[in-house]
Design a protein around this motif. Sequence first.
Motif, mmCIF file in Angstrom:
data_model
loop_
_atom_site.group_PDB
_atom_site.id
_atom_site.type_symbol
_atom_site.label_atom_id
_atom_site.label_comp_id
_atom_site.label_asym_id
_atom_site.label_seq_id
_atom_site.Cartn_x
_atom_site.Cartn_y
_atom_site.Cartn_z
ATOM 1 N N HIS A 16 0.833 -1.201 0.000
ATOM 2 C CA HIS A 16 0.000 0.000 0.000
ATOM 3 C C HIS A 16 0.874 1.260 0.000
ATOM 4 N N THR A 17 1.937 1.223 0.770
ATOM 5 C CA THR A 17 2.850 2.365 0.840
ATOM 6 C C THR A 17 3.522 2.597 -0.508
ATOM 7 N N ALA A 18 3.920 1.520 -1.165
ATOM 8 C CA ALA A 18 4.524 1.655 -2.498
ATOM 9 C C ALA A 18 3.523 2.272 -3.475
ATOM 10 N N LEU A 19 2.270 1.857 -3.387
ATOM 11 C CA LEU A 19 1.252 2.446 -4.260
ATOM 12 C C LEU A 19 1.077 3.932 -3.963
ATOM 13 N N ALA A 20 1.111 4.296 -2.683
ATOM 14 C CA ALA A 20 0.990 5.704 -2.310
ATOM 15 C C ALA A 20 2.154 6.520 -2.856
ATOM 16 N N SER A 21 3.306 5.872 -3.037
ATOM 17 C CA SER A 21 4.491 6.529 -3.606
ATOM 18 C C SER A 21 4.548 6.371 -5.123
ATOM 19 N N ARG A 22 3.520 5.768 -5.695
ATOM 20 C CA ARG A 22 3.424 5.510 -7.134
ATOM 21 C C ARG A 22 4.532 4.590 -7.647
ATOM 22 N N ASP A 23 4.966 3.682 -6.796
ATOM 23 C CA ASP A 23 5.985 2.701 -7.172
ATOM 24 C C ASP A 23 5.287 1.356 -7.414
ATOM 25 N N ILE A 24 4.753 1.209 -8.611
ATOM 26 C CA ILE A 24 3.958 0.033 -8.948
ATOM 27 C C ILE A 24 4.806 -1.234 -8.888
ATOM 28 N N ASP A 25 6.044 -1.178 -9.355
ATOM 29 C CA ASP A 25 6.899 -2.369 -9.319
ATOM 30 C C ASP A 25 7.111 -2.872 -7.890
ATOM 31 N N ALA A 26 7.380 -1.967 -6.962
ATOM 32 C CA ALA A 26 7.562 -2.376 -5.563
ATOM 33 C C ALA A 26 6.253 -2.920 -4.992
ATOM 34 N N ALA A 27 5.141 -2.298 -5.349
ATOM 35 C CA ALA A 27 3.836 -2.777 -4.865
ATOM 36 C C ALA A 27 3.552 -4.185 -5.372
ATOM 37 N N VAL A 28 3.847 -4.427 -6.631
ATOM 38 C CA VAL A 28 3.632 -5.757 -7.210
ATOM 39 C C VAL A 28 4.548 -6.780 -6.529
ATOM 40 N N ALA A 29 5.798 -6.426 -6.320
ATOM 41 C CA ALA A 29 6.741 -7.352 -5.673
ATOM 42 C C ALA A 29 6.285 -7.687 -4.250
ATOM 43 N N ASP A 30 5.878 -6.671 -3.492
ATOM 44 C CA ASP A 30 5.409 -6.930 -2.129
ATOM 45 C C ASP A 30 4.089 -7.692 -2.118
#
Length: 170
Positions: free
Chosen positions: A93-107
Amino acid sequence: MGVVSGCRRELPGVPPTARALSDAEHQLERGRTQTAPAWVSWMSQADLAVDAGRCWLDLNEPRRATAALNEGLGLLAPERERTRAIMLTYRAHTALASRDIDAAVADTRTALETALGTGTSRCLDLVRDTLQKSLEPHQGEVRVPPTLSMGAATYSGSSSSRRRPLPAAT
């Protein structure tokens, strides 16, 4: 617990969340004395870090949330896999809030795999449902649809099928 009540903004320049989290850290460090709050008996530094991360995420402060969640993951005992899956959900969720889709997908993928490994449907349901809803708005991103499919593939009534390996990420 007092930390939750501090997860809001009140006065400009005086962050109640930071005060509440600092107080919680102090209480936890005091240990299990007679005057310590009851929550100290079941809380760990890892739990407090993840709660802090969730507070910062709720306050739209993704950098602080990421730092707290990373700390919590680093402190978490290896046998606490259900908690790890939830922490990874928050970090996605935090990665999505930072617009880091790759990190969000990995997590997301790691959270689902971790939840599958626990063998508990409640943990898997929470992780899968939360992350599916969070990633759906980003279906236009290349890595999101396979991850959504991966989450959907975990729906099944039998324990043995929940433990099967997930499809490889593309």
